[in-house]
Design a protein around this motif. Structure first.
Motif, PDB file in Angstrom:
ATOM      1  N   TYR A 111      11.394 -53.938 139.189  1.00  9.81           N
ATOM      2  CA  TYR A 111      10.390 -53.377 138.290  1.00  9.81           C
ATOM      3  C   TYR A 111      10.682 -51.885 138.137  1.00  9.81           C
ATOM      4  O   TYR A 111      10.618 -51.138 139.115  1.00  9.81           O
ATOM      5  N   PRO A 112      10.989 -51.413 136.940  1.00  7.29           N
ATOM      6  CA  PRO A 112      11.213 -49.970 136.757  1.00  7.29           C
ATOM      7  C   PRO A 112       9.868 -49.235 136.760  1.00  7.29           C
ATOM      8  O   PRO A 112       8.911 -49.674 136.134  1.00  7.29           O
ATOM      9  N   TRP A 113       9.795 -48.110 137.470  1.00  6.59           N
ATOM     10  CA  TRP A 113       8.529 -47.413 137.627  1.00  6.59           C
ATOM     11  C   TRP A 113       8.709 -45.918 137.413  1.00  6.59           C
ATOM     12  O   TRP A 113       9.675 -45.333 137.895  1.00  6.59           O
ATOM     13  N   THR A 114       7.752 -45.298 136.691  1.00  2.00           N
ATOM     14  CA  THR A 114       7.893 -43.868 136.361  1.00  2.00           C
ATOM     15  C   THR A 114       6.710 -43.020 136.806  1.00  2.00           C
ATOM     16  O   THR A 114       6.707 -41.815 136.572  1.00  2.00           O
ATOM     17  N   ARG A 115       5.706 -43.597 137.419  1.00  2.00           N
ATOM     18  CA  ARG A 115       4.496 -42.837 137.797  1.00  2.00           C
ATOM     19  C   ARG A 115       4.501 -42.488 139.278  1.00  2.00           C
ATOM     20  O   ARG A 115       5.082 -43.200 140.092  1.00  2.00           O
ATOM     21  N   THR A 116       3.791 -41.416 139.603  1.00  4.60           N
ATOM     22  CA  THR A 116       3.602 -41.061 141.001  1.00  4.60           C
ATOM     23  C   THR A 116       2.146 -41.325 141.385  1.00  4.60           C
ATOM     24  O   THR A 116       1.258 -41.344 140.531  1.00  4.60           O
ATOM     25  N   GLY A 117       1.932 -41.544 142.681  1.00  2.00           N
ATOM     26  CA  GLY A 117       0.579 -41.776 143.166  1.00  2.00           C
ATOM     27  C   GLY A 117       0.512 -42.986 144.079  1.00  2.00           C
ATOM     28  O   GLY A 117       1.518 -43.457 144.596  1.00  2.00           O
ATOM     29  N   ALA A 118      -0.709 -43.489 144.269  1.00  3.88           N
ATOM     30  CA  ALA A 118      -0.963 -44.661 145.116  1.00  3.88           C
ATOM     31  C   ALA A 118      -1.229 -45.871 144.224  1.00  3.88           C
ATOM     32  O   ALA A 118      -2.017 -45.790 143.277  1.00  3.88           O
ATOM     33  N   PHE A 119      -0.575 -46.992 144.545  1.00  6.57           N
ATOM     34  CA  PHE A 119      -0.644 -48.171 143.702  1.00  6.57           C
ATOM     35  C   PHE A 119      -0.718 -49.445 144.540  1.00  6.57           C
ATOM     36  O   PHE A 119      -0.500 -49.421 145.739  1.00  6.57           O
ATOM     37  N   ARG A 120      -1.009 -50.528 143.833  1.00  2.00           N
ATOM     38  CA  ARG A 120      -0.942 -51.863 144.437  1.00  2.00           C
ATOM     39  C   ARG A 120      -0.216 -52.769 143.458  1.00  2.00           C
ATOM     40  O   ARG A 120      -0.538 -52.798 142.270  1.00  2.00           O
ATOM     41  N   ALA A 121       0.766 -53.514 143.971  1.00  2.00           N
ATOM     42  CA  ALA A 121       1.447 -54.538 143.180  1.00  2.00           C
ATOM     43  C   ALA A 121       0.786 -55.875 143.498  1.00  2.00           C
ATOM     44  O   ALA A 121       0.464 -56.159 144.648  1.00  2.00           O
ATOM     45  N   VAL A 122       0.582 -56.681 142.454  1.00  2.00           N
ATOM     46  CA  VAL A 122      -0.054 -57.990 142.590  1.00  2.00           C
ATOM     47  C   VAL A 122       0.885 -59.029 141.999  1.00  2.00           C
ATOM     48  O   VAL A 122       1.271 -58.918 140.831  1.00  2.00           O
ATOM     49  N   GLY A 123       1.263 -60.029 142.791  1.00  2.00           N
ATOM     50  CA  GLY A 123       2.130 -61.105 142.323  1.00  2.00           C
ATOM     51  C   GLY A 123       1.305 -62.319 141.938  1.00  2.00           C
ATOM     52  O   GLY A 123       0.543 -62.836 142.752  1.00  2.00           O
ATOM     53  N   ILE A 124       1.453 -62.766 140.684  1.00  2.00           N
ATOM     54  CA  ILE A 124       0.615 -63.838 140.134  1.00  2.00           C
ATOM     55  C   ILE A 124       1.503 -64.935 139.553  1.00  2.00           C
ATOM     56  O   ILE A 124       2.435 -64.645 138.792  1.00  2.00           O
ATOM     57  N   ILE A 125       1.199 -66.189 139.878  1.00  4.58           N
ATOM     58  CA  ILE A 125       1.866 -67.319 139.232  1.00  4.58           C
ATOM     59  C   ILE A 125       1.129 -67.562 137.924  1.00  4.58           C
ATOM     60  O   ILE A 125      -0.055 -67.886 137.917  1.00  4.58           O
ATOM     61  N   GLN A 126       1.807 -67.372 136.807  1.00  2.14           N
ATOM     62  CA  GLN A 126       1.139 -67.398 135.511  1.00  2.14           C
ATOM     63  C   GLN A 126       0.554 -68.750 135.142  1.00  2.14           C
ATOM     64  O   GLN A 126      -0.514 -68.818 134.532  1.00  2.14           O
ATOM     65  N   SER A 127       1.212 -69.840 135.481  1.00  4.19           N
ATOM     66  CA  SER A 127       0.719 -71.154 135.051  1.00  4.19           C
ATOM     67  C   SER A 127      -0.632 -71.501 135.663  1.00  4.19           C
ATOM     68  O   SER A 127      -1.412 -72.237 135.065  1.00  4.19           O
ATOM     69  N   THR A 128      -0.920 -70.934 136.842  1.00  2.00           N
ATOM     70  CA  THR A 128      -2.190 -71.249 137.516  1.00  2.00           C
ATOM     71  C   THR A 128      -3.112 -70.043 137.618  1.00  2.00           C
ATOM     72  O   THR A 128      -4.293 -70.192 137.920  1.00  2.00           O
ATOM     73  N   GLY A 129      -2.567 -68.842 137.412  1.00  4.27           N
ATOM     74  CA  GLY A 129      -3.352 -67.626 137.590  1.00  4.27           C
ATOM     75  C   GLY A 129      -3.564 -67.267 139.047  1.00  4.27           C
ATOM     76  O   GLY A 129      -4.299 -66.336 139.361  1.00  4.27           O
ATOM     77  N   ARG A 130      -2.903 -67.977 139.940  1.00  4.93           N
ATOM     78  CA  ARG A 130      -3.098 -67.760 141.381  1.00  4.93           C
ATOM     79  C   ARG A 130      -2.389 -66.497 141.854  1.00  4.93           C
ATOM     80  O   ARG A 130      -1.209 -66.291 141.604  1.00  4.93           O
ATOM     81  N   VAL A 131      -3.155 -65.627 142.528  1.00  5.41           N
ATOM     82  CA  VAL A 131      -2.580 -64.435 143.149  1.00  5.41           C
ATOM     83  C   VAL A 131      -1.928 -64.877 144.452  1.00  5.41           C
ATOM     84  O   VAL A 131      -2.585 -65.421 145.341  1.00  5.41           O
ATOM     85  N   VAL A 132      -0.631 -64.638 144.543  1.00  6.23           N
ATOM     86  CA  VAL A 132       0.130 -65.086 145.706  1.00  6.23           C
ATOM     87  C   VAL A 132       0.240 -63.981 146.750  1.00  6.23           C
ATOM     88  O   VAL A 132       0.247 -64.244 147.941  1.00  6.23           O
ATOM     89  N   GLY A 133       0.321 -62.736 146.308  1.00 12.14           N
ATOM     90  CA  GLY A 133       0.454 -61.651 147.270  1.00 12.14           C
ATOM     91  C   GLY A 133       0.168 -60.307 146.631  1.00 12.14           C
ATOM     92  O   GLY A 133       0.278 -60.144 145.413  1.00 12.14           O
ATOM     93  N   THR A 134      -0.227 -59.369 147.472  1.00 10.16           N
ATOM     94  CA  THR A 134      -0.445 -57.991 147.035  1.00 10.16           C
ATOM     95  C   THR A 134       0.240 -57.066 148.043  1.00 10.16           C
ATOM     96  O   THR A 134       0.434 -57.431 149.212  1.00 10.16           O
ATOM     97  N   LYS A 135       0.596 -55.885 147.567  1.00 11.92           N
ATOM     98  CA  LYS A 135       1.203 -54.890 148.453  1.00 11.92           C
ATOM     99  C   LYS A 135       0.881 -53.502 147.925  1.00 11.92           C
ATOM    100  O   LYS A 135       1.171 -53.187 146.773  1.00 11.92           O
ATOM    101  N   GLU A 136       0.263 -52.690 148.758  1.00 14.23           N
ATOM    102  CA  GLU A 136       0.007 -51.297 148.392  1.00 14.23           C
ATOM    103  C   GLU A 136       1.258 -50.482 148.642  1.00 14.23           C
ATOM    104  O   GLU A 136       1.996 -50.736 149.590  1.00 14.23           O
ATOM    105  N   PHE A 137       1.485 -49.489 147.746  1.00 11.42           N
ATOM    106  CA  PHE A 137       2.652 -48.639 147.889  1.00 11.42           C
ATOM    107  C   PHE A 137       2.370 -47.268 147.286  1.00 11.42           C
ATOM    108  O   PHE A 137       1.409 -47.090 146.548  1.00 11.42           O
ATOM    109  N   ALA A 138       3.205 -46.316 147.631  1.00 15.74           N
ATOM    110  CA  ALA A 138       3.066 -44.952 147.112  1.00 15.74           C
ATOM    111  C   ALA A 138       4.390 -44.517 146.490  1.00 15.74           C
ATOM    112  O   ALA A 138       5.462 -44.916 146.948  1.00 15.74           O
ATOM    113  N   VAL A 139       4.274 -43.708 145.454  1.00 12.97           N
ATOM    114  CA  VAL A 139       5.453 -43.172 144.793  1.00 12.97           C
ATOM    115  C   VAL A 139       5.303 -41.653 144.747  1.00 12.97           C
ATOM    116  O   VAL A 139       4.287 -41.130 144.315  1.00 12.97           O
ATOM    117  N   HIS A 140       6.330 -40.954 145.208  1.00 14.73           N
ATOM    118  CA  HIS A 140       6.327 -39.475 145.258  1.00 14.73           C
ATOM    119  C   HIS A 140       7.378 -38.917 144.326  1.00 14.73           C
ATOM    120  O   HIS A 140       8.367 -39.484 144.092  1.00 14.73           O
TER     121      HIS A 140
END
Length: 140
Positions: A111-140
């Motif tokens: 995933y190309p990313w250009t912003r700085t700050g605190a974020f959370r990535a959310v992984g979703i299976i589109q056919s069901t809408g099910r959230v499979v995982g999340t991960k907080e991360f920071a970009v400096h």
């Protein structure tokens, strides 16, 4: 001769049954629901696993691995990026990724990313809408 053939057949059946995986037994599951982030990938693995990224030359590439305890079944996967401020998550971007397989528990991409700050990535299976995982991360 018949006795030997019968014993061989019974032993063959027992060995075959002993090798079968009981799909209804959760202790046999080897996959879990999780999202992993990192600085690279090799095959189905993330290298440089981290939650702290540094922008160089105006962007950073965030590699991700989404693992589902259920078969993804060829569904597209959506990675939604959310900003974090005061404990509140606000969607800021997302991308969908086509699945090259009709089965499987793991997808990897970047995933190309250009912003700085605190974020959370959310992984979703589109056919069901099910959230499979999340991960907080920071970009400096």
């Amino acid at each position: 001769m018949r006795r030997t053939a019968a014993v061989a057949l019974i032993l063959s059946l027992l060995m075959l049954l002993a090798g079968c995986d009981d799909a209804t037994n959760p202790s046999n599951d080897t996959f879990t629901d999780k999202l992993t982030l990192g600085t690279g990938m090799s095959g189905f693995n993330i290298t440089g696993e981290t939650t702290a990224f540094h922008i160089a030359a105006a962007s950073v590439t965030i590699y991700w691995r989404l693992e589902s305890n259920l078969d993804i079944g060829g569904s597209q996967v959506r990675i939604r990026m959310e900003s974090i401020s005061g404990g509140v998550y606000t969607p800021v971007d997302s991308a969908s990724y086509g699945n090259p397989q009709t089965y499987g528990h793991i997808m990897v991409s970047s995933y190309p990313w250009t912003r700085t700050g605190a974020f959370r990535a959310v992984g979703i299976i589109q056919s069901t809408g099910r959230v499979v995982g999340t991960k907080e991360f920071a970009v400096h």
